[in-house]
Design a protein around this motif. Structure first.
Motif, PDB file in Angstrom:
ATOM      1  N   SER A 162       0.848  -1.195   0.000  1.00 54.29           N
ATOM      2  CA  SER A 162       0.000   0.000   0.000  1.00 54.29           C
ATOM      3  C   SER A 162       0.880   1.240   0.000  1.00 54.29           C
ATOM      4  O   SER A 162       2.112   1.155   0.025  1.00 54.29           O
ATOM      5  CB  SER A 162      -0.909   0.003   1.231  1.00 54.29           C
ATOM      6  N   ALA A 163       0.232   2.390  -0.001  1.00 50.75           N
ATOM      7  CA  ALA A 163       0.991   3.645   0.030  1.00 50.75           C
ATOM      8  C   ALA A 163       1.715   3.836   1.353  1.00 50.75           C
ATOM      9  O   ALA A 163       2.709   4.554   1.424  1.00 50.75           O
ATOM     10  CB  ALA A 163       0.049   4.820  -0.226  1.00 50.75           C
ATOM     11  N   SER A 164       1.237   3.164   2.432  1.00 52.88           N
ATOM     12  CA  SER A 164       1.836   3.382   3.751  1.00 52.88           C
ATOM     13  C   SER A 164       3.021   2.469   4.030  1.00 52.88           C
ATOM     14  O   SER A 164       3.940   2.849   4.754  1.00 52.88           O
ATOM     15  CB  SER A 164       0.781   3.202   4.848  1.00 52.88           C
ATOM     16  N   LEU A 165       3.023   1.256   3.468  1.00 49.54           N
ATOM     17  CA  LEU A 165       4.150   0.351   3.679  1.00 49.54           C
ATOM     18  C   LEU A 165       4.222  -0.653   2.545  1.00 49.54           C
ATOM     19  O   LEU A 165       3.241  -0.920   1.849  1.00 49.54           O
ATOM     20  CB  LEU A 165       4.074  -0.347   5.042  1.00 49.54           C
TER      21      LEU A 165
ATOM     22  N   ARG B 106      14.129  -7.549   6.997  1.00 48.87           N
ATOM     23  CA  ARG B 106      14.918  -7.451   5.768  1.00 48.87           C
ATOM     24  C   ARG B 106      14.217  -6.689   4.648  1.00 48.87           C
ATOM     25  O   ARG B 106      14.881  -6.096   3.799  1.00 48.87           O
ATOM     26  CB  ARG B 106      15.257  -8.865   5.267  1.00 48.87           C
ATOM     27  N   GLU B 107      12.861  -6.717   4.609  1.00 50.48           N
ATOM     28  CA  GLU B 107      12.169  -6.302   3.392  1.00 50.48           C
ATOM     29  C   GLU B 107      11.082  -5.252   3.579  1.00 50.48           C
ATOM     30  O   GLU B 107      10.468  -4.814   2.605  1.00 50.48           O
ATOM     31  CB  GLU B 107      11.559  -7.545   2.720  1.00 50.48           C
TER      32      GLU B 107
ATOM     33  N   PRO C 140      10.901   8.114  -1.513  1.00 51.94           N
ATOM     34  CA  PRO C 140      11.977   7.757  -0.585  1.00 51.94           C
ATOM     35  C   PRO C 140      11.433   7.140   0.703  1.00 51.94           C
ATOM     36  O   PRO C 140      10.403   7.578   1.227  1.00 51.94           O
ATOM     37  CB  PRO C 140      12.633   9.107  -0.283  1.00 51.94           C
ATOM     38  N   PHE C 141      12.102   6.105   1.225  1.00 48.31           N
ATOM     39  CA  PHE C 141      11.643   5.388   2.420  1.00 48.31           C
ATOM     40  C   PHE C 141      12.166   6.129   3.653  1.00 48.31           C
ATOM     41  O   PHE C 141      13.155   5.743   4.275  1.00 48.31           O
ATOM     42  CB  PHE C 141      12.149   3.947   2.394  1.00 48.31           C
ATOM     43  N   VAL C 142      11.497   7.208   4.009  1.00 44.34           N
ATOM     44  CA  VAL C 142      12.001   8.094   5.058  1.00 44.34           C
ATOM     45  C   VAL C 142      11.614   7.625   6.459  1.00 44.34           C
ATOM     46  O   VAL C 142      12.190   8.066   7.449  1.00 44.34           O
ATOM     47  CB  VAL C 142      11.491   9.529   4.838  1.00 44.34           C
ATOM     48  N   ALA C 143      10.634   6.738   6.574  1.00 43.16           N
ATOM     49  CA  ALA C 143      10.184   6.300   7.902  1.00 43.16           C
ATOM     50  C   ALA C 143      10.926   5.063   8.377  1.00 43.16           C
ATOM     51  O   ALA C 143      11.312   4.967   9.539  1.00 43.16           O
ATOM     52  CB  ALA C 143       8.678   6.032   7.886  1.00 43.16           C
ATOM     53  N   LEU C 144      11.149   4.092   7.462  1.00 42.11           N
ATOM     54  CA  LEU C 144      11.778   2.832   7.864  1.00 42.11           C
ATOM     55  C   LEU C 144      12.255   2.097   6.631  1.00 42.11           C
ATOM     56  O   LEU C 144      11.592   2.094   5.588  1.00 42.11           O
ATOM     57  CB  LEU C 144      10.774   1.960   8.630  1.00 42.11           C
TER      58      LEU C 144
ATOM     59  N   PHE D  80      17.555   2.507   9.052  1.00 39.90           N
ATOM     60  CA  PHE D  80      17.680   1.088   8.768  1.00 39.90           C
ATOM     61  C   PHE D  80      17.402   0.270  10.022  1.00 39.90           C
ATOM     62  O   PHE D  80      17.726   0.669  11.138  1.00 39.90           O
ATOM     63  CB  PHE D  80      19.107   0.765   8.298  1.00 39.90           C
ATOM     64  N   LEU D  81      16.819  -0.924   9.829  1.00 41.26           N
ATOM     65  CA  LEU D  81      16.752  -1.890  10.918  1.00 41.26           C
ATOM     66  C   LEU D  81      18.122  -2.540  11.055  1.00 41.26           C
ATOM     67  O   LEU D  81      18.702  -3.004  10.069  1.00 41.26           O
ATOM     68  CB  LEU D  81      15.684  -2.941  10.640  1.00 41.26           C
TER      69      LEU D  81
END
Length: 531
Positions: free
Chosen positions: A245-248, A324-325, A333-337, A386-387
Protein backbone atom coordinates in the motif's frame (compact mmCIF):
# COMPACT_ATOMS: atom_id res chain seq x y z
CA UNK A 1 -10.66 -7.51 22.05
CA UNK A 2 -8.72 -9.70 19.61
CA UNK A 3 -5.14 -8.42 19.86
CA UNK A 4 -2.93 -9.98 22.50
CA UNK A 5 0.57 -9.41 23.85
CA UNK A 6 1.83 -12.87 24.87
CA UNK A 7 5.34 -13.72 26.00
CA UNK A 8 7.43 -15.19 28.81
CA UNK A 9 10.42 -13.63 30.55
CA UNK A 10 9.93 -10.28 28.84
CA UNK A 11 9.95 -9.00 25.29
CA UNK A 12 6.20 -8.45 25.49
CA UNK A 13 4.76 -6.48 22.58
CA UNK A 14 1.78 -6.80 20.24
CA UNK A 15 4.26 -8.32 17.77
CA UNK A 16 6.10 -10.55 20.25
CA UNK A 17 8.70 -12.52 18.28
CA UNK A 18 10.49 -14.69 20.85
CA UNK A 19 7.64 -17.00 21.88
CA UNK A 20 7.03 -20.08 19.73
CA UNK A 21 3.38 -21.21 19.57
CA UNK A 22 2.03 -24.49 18.18
CA UNK A 23 -1.41 -26.09 17.85
CA UNK A 24 -1.28 -29.89 17.56
CA UNK A 25 2.30 -29.65 16.31
CA UNK A 26 1.52 -27.01 13.67
CA UNK A 27 3.54 -23.83 14.08
CA UNK A 28 1.29 -20.77 13.89
CA UNK A 29 4.24 -18.42 13.48
CA UNK A 30 4.18 -15.97 10.56
CA UNK A 31 7.35 -15.19 8.57
CA UNK A 32 6.21 -11.56 8.31
CA UNK A 33 7.46 -10.73 11.84
CA UNK A 34 8.43 -14.07 13.50
CA UNK A 35 5.37 -13.92 15.75
CA UNK A 36 1.69 -14.86 15.88
CA UNK A 37 -1.36 -13.12 14.45
CA UNK A 38 -3.52 -14.01 17.45
CA UNK A 39 -6.66 -12.58 15.87
CA UNK A 40 -6.60 -15.41 13.29
CA UNK A 41 -6.73 -18.29 15.78
CA UNK A 42 -9.54 -19.77 17.81
CA UNK A 43 -10.49 -23.14 19.25
CA UNK A 44 -13.42 -24.91 20.84
CA UNK A 45 -12.21 -25.03 24.44
CA UNK A 46 -13.89 -28.36 25.09
CA UNK A 47 -11.54 -29.94 22.49
CA UNK A 48 -8.36 -29.01 24.35
CA UNK A 49 -6.63 -31.79 26.27
CA UNK A 50 -3.82 -29.67 27.71
CA UNK A 51 -1.67 -26.60 27.09
CA UNK A 52 2.04 -27.16 27.65
CA UNK A 53 3.99 -24.01 28.52
CA UNK A 54 7.78 -23.95 28.55
CA UNK A 55 9.20 -20.85 30.21
CA UNK A 56 12.70 -20.23 28.90
CA UNK A 57 14.67 -21.34 25.82
CA UNK A 58 13.74 -24.59 24.10
CA UNK A 59 15.43 -24.15 20.74
CA UNK A 60 17.31 -27.47 20.63
CA UNK A 61 14.09 -29.45 20.29
CA UNK A 62 11.65 -26.78 19.12
CA UNK A 63 13.81 -24.59 16.91
CA UNK A 64 14.34 -20.88 16.28
CA UNK A 65 12.01 -18.34 17.93
CA UNK A 66 11.63 -20.57 21.02
CA UNK A 67 13.82 -17.99 22.77
CA UNK A 68 11.79 -17.01 25.81
CA UNK A 69 9.39 -19.95 25.76
CA UNK A 70 7.02 -22.28 23.93
CA UNK A 71 3.24 -22.68 24.06
CA UNK A 72 2.04 -26.04 22.73
CA UNK A 73 -1.74 -26.50 22.54
CA UNK A 74 -2.80 -30.16 22.24
CA UNK A 75 -6.33 -31.30 21.45
CA UNK A 76 -8.06 -34.43 22.69
CA UNK A 77 -8.04 -37.64 20.64
CA UNK A 78 -11.31 -38.15 18.79
CA UNK A 79 -12.02 -41.24 20.90
CA UNK A 80 -12.38 -39.02 23.97
CA UNK A 81 -14.91 -36.67 22.35
CA UNK A 82 -17.69 -39.04 21.33
CA UNK A 83 -21.34 -38.06 21.22
CA UNK A 84 -22.95 -34.65 20.96
CA UNK A 85 -21.84 -31.49 22.78
CA UNK A 86 -23.54 -28.11 22.58
CA UNK A 87 -22.03 -25.17 24.44
CA UNK A 88 -22.53 -21.45 24.37
CA UNK A 89 -23.69 -18.39 26.18
CA UNK A 90 -23.97 -14.65 26.29
CA UNK A 91 -22.84 -11.83 28.49
CA UNK A 92 -22.25 -8.14 28.82
CA UNK A 93 -19.39 -8.09 26.26
CA UNK A 94 -19.58 -11.22 24.12
CA UNK A 95 -21.76 -14.08 22.94
CA UNK A 96 -21.21 -17.29 21.05
CA UNK A 97 -21.93 -20.98 20.67
CA UNK A 98 -20.29 -24.20 19.53
CA UNK A 99 -21.44 -27.67 18.48
CA UNK A 100 -19.35 -30.84 18.38
CA UNK A 101 -20.21 -34.40 17.39
CA UNK A 102 -18.01 -37.50 17.53
CA UNK A 103 -18.45 -41.14 16.61
CA UNK A 104 -16.79 -44.32 15.37
CA UNK A 105 -15.40 -44.73 11.85
CA UNK A 106 -17.25 -47.92 10.98
CA UNK A 107 -15.30 -51.09 11.75
CA UNK A 108 -11.89 -49.54 11.07
CA UNK A 109 -11.04 -49.10 14.75
CA UNK A 110 -10.92 -45.33 14.33
CA UNK A 111 -12.94 -42.42 15.66
CA UNK A 112 -13.86 -38.97 14.39
CA UNK A 113 -15.23 -35.66 15.56
CA UNK A 114 -16.36 -32.47 13.87
CA UNK A 115 -17.17 -29.08 15.34
CA UNK A 116 -18.17 -25.53 14.51
CA UNK A 117 -17.97 -22.42 16.69
CA UNK A 118 -19.04 -18.80 16.29
CA UNK A 119 -18.63 -15.86 18.64
CA UNK A 120 -18.88 -12.09 18.67
CA UNK A 121 -17.26 -9.50 20.92
CA UNK A 122 -18.39 -5.94 21.52
CA UNK A 123 -16.37 -2.76 21.58
CA UNK A 124 -14.58 -1.62 24.73
CA UNK A 125 -14.36 1.85 26.17
CA UNK A 126 -11.19 3.68 25.11
CA UNK A 127 -8.59 5.09 27.48
CA UNK A 128 -8.83 8.49 25.74
CA UNK A 129 -12.62 8.51 25.98
CA UNK A 130 -15.45 7.22 23.84
CA UNK A 131 -15.58 3.77 22.31
CA UNK A 132 -12.59 1.84 21.00
CA UNK A 133 -13.13 0.31 17.58
CA UNK A 134 -12.26 -3.29 18.49
CA UNK A 135 -15.37 -5.41 17.96
CA UNK A 136 -14.82 -8.85 16.45
CA UNK A 137 -16.66 -11.75 14.82
CA UNK A 138 -15.14 -15.17 14.22
CA UNK A 139 -16.35 -18.53 12.88
CA UNK A 140 -14.22 -21.65 13.18
CA UNK A 141 -14.84 -25.25 12.10
CA UNK A 142 -12.71 -28.37 12.28
CA UNK A 143 -12.48 -32.14 12.33
CA UNK A 144 -10.21 -34.88 13.67
CA UNK A 145 -9.89 -38.59 12.84
CA UNK A 146 -7.80 -41.02 14.89
CA UNK A 147 -6.67 -44.57 14.25
CA UNK A 148 -4.07 -46.56 16.16
CA UNK A 149 -1.08 -45.01 14.39
CA UNK A 150 -2.62 -42.30 12.16
CA UNK A 151 -4.12 -38.91 12.97
CA UNK A 152 -5.74 -36.58 10.42
CA UNK A 153 -7.11 -33.23 11.47
CA UNK A 154 -8.07 -29.97 9.81
CA UNK A 155 -9.49 -26.54 10.49
CA UNK A 156 -11.02 -23.62 8.62
CA UNK A 157 -11.88 -20.14 9.89
CA UNK A 158 -13.08 -16.68 8.97
CA UNK A 159 -12.75 -13.55 11.09
CA UNK A 160 -13.72 -9.91 10.85
CA UNK A 161 -11.93 -7.74 13.40
CA UNK A 162 -12.24 -4.01 13.82
CA UNK A 163 -9.22 -2.03 15.07
CA UNK A 164 -8.55 1.67 15.59
CA UNK A 165 -6.40 1.52 12.42
CA UNK A 166 -9.16 -0.08 10.31
CA UNK A 167 -10.84 -3.38 9.52
CA UNK A 168 -9.01 -6.70 9.37
CA UNK A 169 -10.52 -9.54 7.37
CA UNK A 170 -8.98 -12.99 7.80
CA UNK A 171 -9.63 -16.50 6.56
CA UNK A 172 -7.67 -19.70 6.30
CA UNK A 173 -7.52 -23.47 6.50
CA UNK A 174 -5.02 -26.16 7.46
CA UNK A 175 -4.60 -29.93 7.30
CA UNK A 176 -2.33 -32.12 9.45
CA UNK A 177 -1.47 -35.78 8.83
CA UNK A 178 0.56 -37.58 11.50
CA UNK A 179 1.87 -41.14 11.73
CA UNK A 180 3.45 -42.46 14.90
CA UNK A 181 4.42 -45.86 16.24
CA UNK A 182 6.15 -47.45 19.21
CA UNK A 183 8.90 -49.90 18.25
CA UNK A 184 9.82 -51.11 21.71
CA UNK A 185 10.67 -49.82 25.16
CA UNK A 186 11.81 -46.22 24.80
CA UNK A 187 11.71 -46.39 20.98
CA UNK A 188 9.23 -44.23 19.09
CA UNK A 189 9.01 -42.82 15.59
CA UNK A 190 6.82 -40.01 14.26
CA UNK A 191 6.28 -38.34 10.90
CA UNK A 192 4.07 -35.28 10.50
CA UNK A 193 3.04 -33.27 7.44
CA UNK A 194 0.85 -30.19 7.37
CA UNK A 195 -0.48 -27.70 4.84
CA UNK A 196 -1.63 -24.23 5.85
CA UNK A 197 -3.19 -21.31 3.97
CA UNK A 198 -3.74 -17.93 5.64
CA UNK A 199 -5.30 -14.89 4.00
CA UNK A 200 -5.64 -11.51 5.65
CA UNK A 201 -6.32 -7.91 4.71
CA UNK A 202 -5.53 -4.91 6.87
CA UNK A 203 -7.59 -2.23 5.14
CA UNK A 204 -5.36 0.70 4.16
CA UNK A 205 -2.18 -1.09 5.24
CA UNK A 206 -1.45 -4.43 3.52
CA UNK A 207 -2.90 -7.77 2.48
CA UNK A 208 -1.29 -11.21 2.53
CA UNK A 209 -1.74 -14.74 1.23
CA UNK A 210 0.59 -17.23 2.92
CA UNK A 211 0.83 -20.90 1.85
CA UNK A 212 2.96 -23.25 3.96
CA UNK A 213 4.09 -26.87 3.57
CA UNK A 214 5.87 -28.53 6.49
CA UNK A 215 7.25 -32.03 7.08
CA UNK A 216 9.13 -33.34 10.10
CA UNK A 217 10.54 -36.64 11.30
CA UNK A 218 11.44 -37.59 14.87
CA UNK A 219 12.69 -40.82 16.44
CA UNK A 220 13.81 -41.88 19.88
CA UNK A 221 15.61 -44.97 21.13
CA UNK A 222 17.52 -46.34 24.11
CA UNK A 223 21.24 -46.86 23.56
CA UNK A 224 22.83 -49.12 26.10
CA UNK A 225 21.81 -48.79 29.71
CA UNK A 226 22.52 -45.08 30.18
CA UNK A 227 21.57 -43.20 27.00
CA UNK A 228 18.23 -42.12 25.59
CA UNK A 229 18.59 -40.56 22.16
CA UNK A 230 16.14 -38.35 20.30
CA UNK A 231 16.89 -37.17 16.78
CA UNK A 232 15.06 -35.82 13.80
CA UNK A 233 14.87 -33.43 10.87
CA UNK A 234 12.39 -31.12 9.21
CA UNK A 235 11.73 -28.96 6.17
CA UNK A 236 9.32 -26.08 5.61
CA UNK A 237 8.45 -24.18 2.47
CA UNK A 238 6.28 -21.08 2.28
CA UNK A 239 5.12 -18.70 -0.41
CA UNK A 240 4.19 -15.29 0.96
CA UNK A 241 2.33 -12.86 -1.31
CA UNK A 242 1.86 -9.37 0.11
CA UNK A 243 -0.35 -6.64 -1.32
CA UNK A 244 1.54 -3.42 -0.63
CA UNK A 245 0.00 0.00 0.00
CA UNK A 246 0.99 3.65 0.03
CA UNK A 247 1.84 3.38 3.75
CA UNK A 248 4.15 0.35 3.68
CA UNK A 249 5.64 -2.20 1.33
CA UNK A 250 7.45 -5.52 1.50
CA UNK A 251 9.99 -5.68 -1.33
CA UNK A 252 9.78 -8.08 -3.08
CA UNK A 253 6.03 -8.47 -2.56
CA UNK A 254 6.05 -12.14 -3.63
CA UNK A 255 8.58 -14.25 -1.71
CA UNK A 256 9.38 -17.98 -1.52
CA UNK A 257 10.97 -19.09 1.76
CA UNK A 258 12.64 -22.35 2.79
CA UNK A 259 13.74 -23.61 6.21
CA UNK A 260 15.48 -26.85 7.17
CA UNK A 261 16.69 -28.39 10.42
CA UNK A 262 18.33 -31.45 11.96
CA UNK A 263 18.85 -32.19 15.65
CA UNK A 264 20.03 -34.79 18.15
CA UNK A 265 19.66 -34.95 21.91
CA UNK A 266 21.19 -37.45 24.33
CA UNK A 267 19.89 -37.89 27.86
CA UNK A 268 22.67 -39.59 29.86
CA UNK A 269 22.27 -41.34 33.21
CA UNK A 270 25.61 -40.36 34.76
CA UNK A 271 24.60 -41.91 38.10
CA UNK A 272 21.36 -43.08 39.54
CA UNK A 273 20.80 -39.58 40.96
CA UNK A 274 22.45 -37.48 38.22
CA UNK A 275 21.38 -37.01 34.60
CA UNK A 276 22.91 -34.88 31.85
CA UNK A 277 21.14 -33.85 28.66
CA UNK A 278 23.17 -32.66 25.67
CA UNK A 279 21.43 -31.37 22.58
CA UNK A 280 22.36 -29.67 19.33
CA UNK A 281 20.17 -28.42 16.50
CA UNK A 282 21.24 -26.90 13.21
CA UNK A 283 18.54 -24.81 11.59
CA UNK A 284 18.81 -23.05 8.26
CA UNK A 285 16.65 -20.00 7.57
CA UNK A 286 16.45 -18.03 4.30
CA UNK A 287 18.10 -14.90 5.69
CA UNK A 288 20.99 -15.63 8.07
CA UNK A 289 21.78 -19.17 6.90
CA UNK A 290 22.63 -21.96 9.35
CA UNK A 291 22.22 -21.29 13.07
CA UNK A 292 23.55 -23.61 15.80
CA UNK A 293 21.23 -24.13 18.78
CA UNK A 294 23.08 -26.05 21.54
CA UNK A 295 21.91 -26.91 25.05
CA UNK A 296 23.41 -28.58 28.14
CA UNK A 297 21.27 -29.51 31.14
CA UNK A 298 22.10 -31.24 34.43
CA UNK A 299 19.52 -32.69 36.83
CA UNK A 300 20.34 -33.96 40.32
CA UNK A 301 17.84 -35.78 42.53
CA UNK A 302 19.30 -35.70 46.07
CA UNK A 303 16.08 -37.36 47.30
CA UNK A 304 13.22 -39.10 45.46
CA UNK A 305 10.90 -36.07 45.65
CA UNK A 306 13.50 -33.32 45.11
CA UNK A 307 15.20 -32.09 41.92
CA UNK A 308 17.97 -29.52 41.48
CA UNK A 309 18.78 -28.58 37.90
CA UNK A 310 20.78 -26.18 35.78
CA UNK A 311 21.09 -25.37 32.07
CA UNK A 312 23.04 -23.30 29.57
CA UNK A 313 21.74 -22.79 26.03
CA UNK A 314 21.85 -20.65 22.93
CA UNK A 315 18.73 -19.74 21.00
CA UNK A 316 17.96 -17.27 18.24
CA UNK A 317 15.13 -15.22 16.85
CA UNK A 318 15.65 -15.66 13.13
CA UNK A 319 15.23 -12.65 10.81
CA UNK A 320 11.80 -12.16 9.30
CA UNK A 321 10.46 -10.26 6.32
CA UNK A 322 9.85 -7.19 8.47
CA UNK A 323 13.59 -7.03 9.31
CA UNK A 324 14.92 -7.45 5.77
CA UNK A 325 12.17 -6.30 3.39
CA UNK A 326 9.77 -3.82 5.06
CA UNK A 327 9.87 -0.24 3.79
CA UNK A 328 7.77 2.76 4.80
CA UNK A 329 6.15 4.58 3.15
CA UNK A 330 5.29 2.17 0.36
CA UNK A 331 7.35 3.90 -2.32
CA UNK A 332 10.70 5.81 -2.35
CA UNK A 333 11.98 7.76 -0.58
CA UNK A 334 11.64 5.39 2.42
CA UNK A 335 12.00 8.09 5.06
CA UNK A 336 10.18 6.30 7.90
CA UNK A 337 11.78 2.83 7.86
CA UNK A 338 13.95 0.66 5.67
CA UNK A 339 14.60 -3.06 5.82
CA UNK A 340 18.23 -4.14 5.95
CA UNK A 341 19.56 -7.12 3.99
CA UNK A 342 22.40 -7.49 6.52
CA UNK A 343 20.11 -7.83 9.58
CA UNK A 344 21.15 -10.91 11.58
CA UNK A 345 19.41 -13.25 14.03
CA UNK A 346 18.80 -11.90 17.52
CA UNK A 347 20.81 -14.21 19.79
CA UNK A 348 19.99 -15.22 23.37
CA UNK A 349 22.65 -16.76 25.63
CA UNK A 350 20.84 -18.19 28.63
CA UNK A 351 21.85 -19.55 32.03
CA UNK A 352 19.15 -20.89 34.33
CA UNK A 353 18.75 -23.15 37.33
CA UNK A 354 16.05 -24.29 39.65
CA UNK A 355 14.63 -26.50 42.37
CA UNK A 356 11.48 -28.61 42.29
CA UNK A 357 9.96 -30.64 45.06
CA UNK A 358 6.93 -32.66 46.04
CA UNK A 359 7.05 -31.26 49.56
CA UNK A 360 4.18 -33.39 50.84
CA UNK A 361 1.63 -35.69 49.24
CA UNK A 362 -0.58 -32.62 48.86
CA UNK A 363 1.92 -29.88 48.03
CA UNK A 364 4.52 -29.16 45.34
CA UNK A 365 6.67 -26.20 44.34
CA UNK A 366 9.09 -25.04 41.66
CA UNK A 367 11.57 -22.14 41.72
CA UNK A 368 13.70 -21.03 38.77
CA UNK A 369 16.36 -18.32 38.45
CA UNK A 370 17.41 -17.17 34.98
CA UNK A 371 19.68 -14.78 33.13
CA UNK A 372 19.22 -14.03 29.40
CA UNK A 373 21.92 -12.09 27.57
CA UNK A 374 20.96 -10.55 24.22
CA UNK A 375 24.07 -9.23 22.39
CA UNK A 376 22.37 -7.96 19.21
CA UNK A 377 18.75 -6.89 19.55
CA UNK A 378 16.92 -4.99 16.83
CA UNK A 379 17.48 -1.24 16.54
CA UNK A 380 16.68 1.57 14.09
CA UNK A 381 19.90 3.13 12.86
CA UNK A 382 20.99 5.94 10.58
CA UNK A 383 21.46 6.62 7.77
CA UNK A 384 17.98 6.15 6.38
CA UNK A 385 16.41 4.59 9.52
CA UNK A 386 17.68 1.09 8.77
CA UNK A 387 16.75 -1.89 10.92
CA UNK A 388 19.99 -3.09 12.52
CA UNK A 389 21.34 -5.13 15.47
CA UNK A 390 22.54 -2.16 17.51
CA UNK A 391 21.04 -2.85 20.97
CA UNK A 392 22.21 -5.25 23.66
CA UNK A 393 20.17 -6.36 26.63
CA UNK A 394 19.93 -8.52 29.70
CA UNK A 395 16.98 -10.03 31.53
CA UNK A 396 17.36 -11.55 34.99
CA UNK A 397 14.67 -12.90 37.22
CA UNK A 398 13.08 -15.50 39.44
CA UNK A 399 9.85 -17.36 38.79
CA UNK A 400 8.11 -19.65 41.25
CA UNK A 401 5.01 -21.84 41.28
CA UNK A 402 3.32 -23.90 43.96
CA UNK A 403 0.14 -25.86 44.58
CA UNK A 404 -1.49 -27.39 47.62
CA UNK A 405 -4.51 -29.69 47.87
CA UNK A 406 -6.27 -29.09 51.18
CA UNK A 407 -8.78 -31.86 50.48
CA UNK A 408 -9.81 -34.09 47.56
CA UNK A 409 -12.19 -31.31 46.47
CA UNK A 410 -10.20 -28.12 47.15
CA UNK A 411 -6.92 -27.09 45.52
CA UNK A 412 -4.95 -23.83 45.69
CA UNK A 413 -2.26 -22.97 43.11
CA UNK A 414 -0.31 -19.86 42.31
CA UNK A 415 2.89 -18.33 41.08
CA UNK A 416 4.88 -15.15 40.67
CA UNK A 417 7.64 -13.79 38.46
CA UNK A 418 10.13 -11.06 39.34
CA UNK A 419 12.17 -9.67 36.44
CA UNK A 420 14.65 -6.91 35.73
CA UNK A 421 15.41 -5.73 32.18
CA UNK A 422 18.42 -3.80 30.96
CA UNK A 423 18.66 -2.64 27.35
CA UNK A 424 21.19 -0.17 25.96
CA UNK A 425 22.60 0.96 22.63
CA UNK A 426 25.90 -0.74 21.88
CA UNK A 427 29.09 1.30 21.77
CA UNK A 428 29.51 2.92 18.37
CA UNK A 429 25.83 2.42 17.42
CA UNK A 430 22.91 4.85 17.25
CA UNK A 431 19.25 3.98 17.84
CA UNK A 432 16.48 6.20 16.47
CA UNK A 433 13.54 4.61 18.29
CA UNK A 434 13.86 0.83 18.24
CA UNK A 435 13.93 0.45 22.03
CA UNK A 436 10.14 0.55 22.67
CA UNK A 437 9.53 -2.25 20.15
CA UNK A 438 11.66 -4.66 22.24
CA UNK A 439 9.08 -4.99 24.98
CA UNK A 440 7.02 -3.28 27.64
CA UNK A 441 7.25 -5.58 30.63
CA UNK A 442 6.15 -5.47 34.26
CA UNK A 443 8.79 -6.22 36.87
CA UNK A 444 6.31 -8.31 38.88
CA UNK A 445 3.44 -10.57 37.89
CA UNK A 446 1.53 -13.08 39.97
CA UNK A 447 -1.62 -15.11 40.25
CA UNK A 448 -3.45 -17.23 42.82
CA UNK A 449 -6.23 -19.69 41.99
CA UNK A 450 -8.69 -21.60 44.13
CA UNK A 451 -10.62 -24.56 42.64
CA UNK A 452 -13.30 -25.96 44.95
CA UNK A 453 -15.84 -28.68 44.16
CA UNK A 454 -18.32 -27.71 46.85
CA UNK A 455 -20.54 -30.71 46.11
CA UNK A 456 -20.55 -33.27 43.28
CA UNK A 457 -22.85 -30.83 41.44
CA UNK A 458 -21.42 -27.42 42.40
CA UNK A 459 -18.05 -25.78 41.60
CA UNK A 460 -16.57 -22.45 42.74
CA UNK A 461 -13.37 -21.11 41.15
CA UNK A 462 -11.70 -17.84 42.14
CA UNK A 463 -8.59 -16.32 40.59
CA UNK A 464 -6.53 -13.28 41.56
CA UNK A 465 -3.98 -11.89 39.06
CA UNK A 466 -1.56 -8.98 39.39
CA UNK A 467 0.79 -7.09 37.10
CA UNK A 468 2.97 -4.18 38.19
CA UNK A 469 3.45 -0.92 36.28
CA UNK A 470 4.55 -0.93 32.64
CA UNK A 471 7.33 1.58 31.89
CA UNK A 472 7.09 2.58 28.20
CA UNK A 473 4.39 3.58 27.49
CA UNK A 474 3.50 4.01 31.14
CA UNK A 475 0.49 2.01 32.36
CA UNK A 476 -0.40 1.63 36.06
CA UNK A 477 -0.29 -1.81 37.62
CA UNK A 478 -3.48 -3.65 38.48
CA UNK A 479 -4.90 -6.49 40.56
CA UNK A 480 -7.99 -8.26 39.27
CA UNK A 481 -10.31 -10.88 40.82
CA UNK A 482 -12.14 -13.32 38.52
CA UNK A 483 -14.78 -15.84 39.63
CA UNK A 484 -16.78 -18.75 38.26
CA UNK A 485 -19.73 -20.61 39.82
CA UNK A 486 -21.05 -23.71 38.07
CA UNK A 487 -23.73 -26.22 38.85
CA UNK A 488 -24.82 -29.41 37.14
CA UNK A 489 -28.61 -29.41 36.78
CA UNK A 490 -28.60 -32.81 35.09
CA UNK A 491 -25.84 -35.35 34.43
CA UNK A 492 -25.68 -33.98 30.87
CA UNK A 493 -26.33 -30.27 31.54
CA UNK A 494 -24.09 -27.73 33.28
CA UNK A 495 -24.68 -24.01 33.79
CA UNK A 496 -22.04 -21.51 34.85
CA UNK A 497 -21.76 -17.82 35.67
CA UNK A 498 -18.34 -16.31 34.96
CA UNK A 499 -17.36 -12.84 36.18
CA UNK A 500 -14.20 -11.08 35.04
CA UNK A 501 -12.96 -8.20 37.19
CA UNK A 502 -15.37 -9.03 39.99
CA UNK A 503 -14.57 -5.88 42.00
CA UNK A 504 -15.13 -3.65 38.92
CA UNK A 505 -11.93 -1.63 39.28
CA UNK A 506 -11.37 -0.21 35.80
CA UNK A 507 -7.90 -0.79 34.42
CA UNK A 508 -5.88 -1.07 31.20
CA UNK A 509 -3.42 -3.80 30.33
CA UNK A 510 -1.35 -2.82 27.31
CA UNK A 511 -0.93 -0.60 24.26
CA UNK A 512 -0.45 2.98 23.23
CA UNK A 513 -3.07 5.46 24.52
CA UNK A 514 -4.74 5.69 21.10
CA UNK A 515 -5.61 1.96 21.01
CA UNK A 516 -5.75 1.14 24.72
CA UNK A 517 -8.91 -0.47 26.07
CA UNK A 518 -10.39 0.02 29.52
CA UNK A 519 -11.68 -3.12 31.22
CA UNK A 520 -14.48 -3.10 33.73
CA UNK A 521 -16.64 -5.88 35.12
CA UNK A 522 -17.85 -8.42 32.54
CA UNK A 523 -20.40 -11.18 33.18
CA UNK A 524 -20.94 -14.27 31.04
CA UNK A 525 -23.60 -16.99 31.42
CA UNK A 526 -22.51 -20.31 29.91
CA UNK A 527 -24.35 -23.58 29.28
CA UNK A 528 -22.92 -26.97 28.27
CA UNK A 529 -25.03 -29.94 27.21
CA UNK A 530 -23.54 -33.35 26.44
CA UNK A 531 -25.15 -36.53 25.13
Amino acid sequence: SSQYAVSARGGTTETTNKMLVLIDGRTIYTPLFSGVFWDSHDMLLENIERIEVISGPAATLWGANGVNGVINIITLPAGKTQGLLVSGGAGTEERGAGVRYGGALGNSGGNFRAHIKHFERDRHDAALGGELRDEARRTHAGFRMDWKEFVVLGNAYRSDVETPAGMRDMSGSNLIVRWGATRGEGADVRVQVYLDRAEREHVGSFSEVLDTFDIEYQQSALWGSSHRLVWGAGYRHARDRVGNSASLAFIPADKKLDWGNAFIQDEIAVRTDLRATLGLKFERNPYSGIEALPSLRLAWTPAPDHLIWGAVSRSVRAPSRIDRELNAPGSPPFVALMGNDTFQSEVAEVIEGGYRAQVTDAGSLSITAFRHHFPNLRSISPPGRFLANGIEGRTTGIEGWASYRFSPTWRISGGATFMNHMRKVKAGEVDLGGMPSLGNDPKRTGQLRSSWDVTPRHEVDIGVRHASDLPNPSIPGYTVVDARVAWRLLPSLQLAVEVKNLLDREYSEFGLPANRAIFGRAVFLRARWML
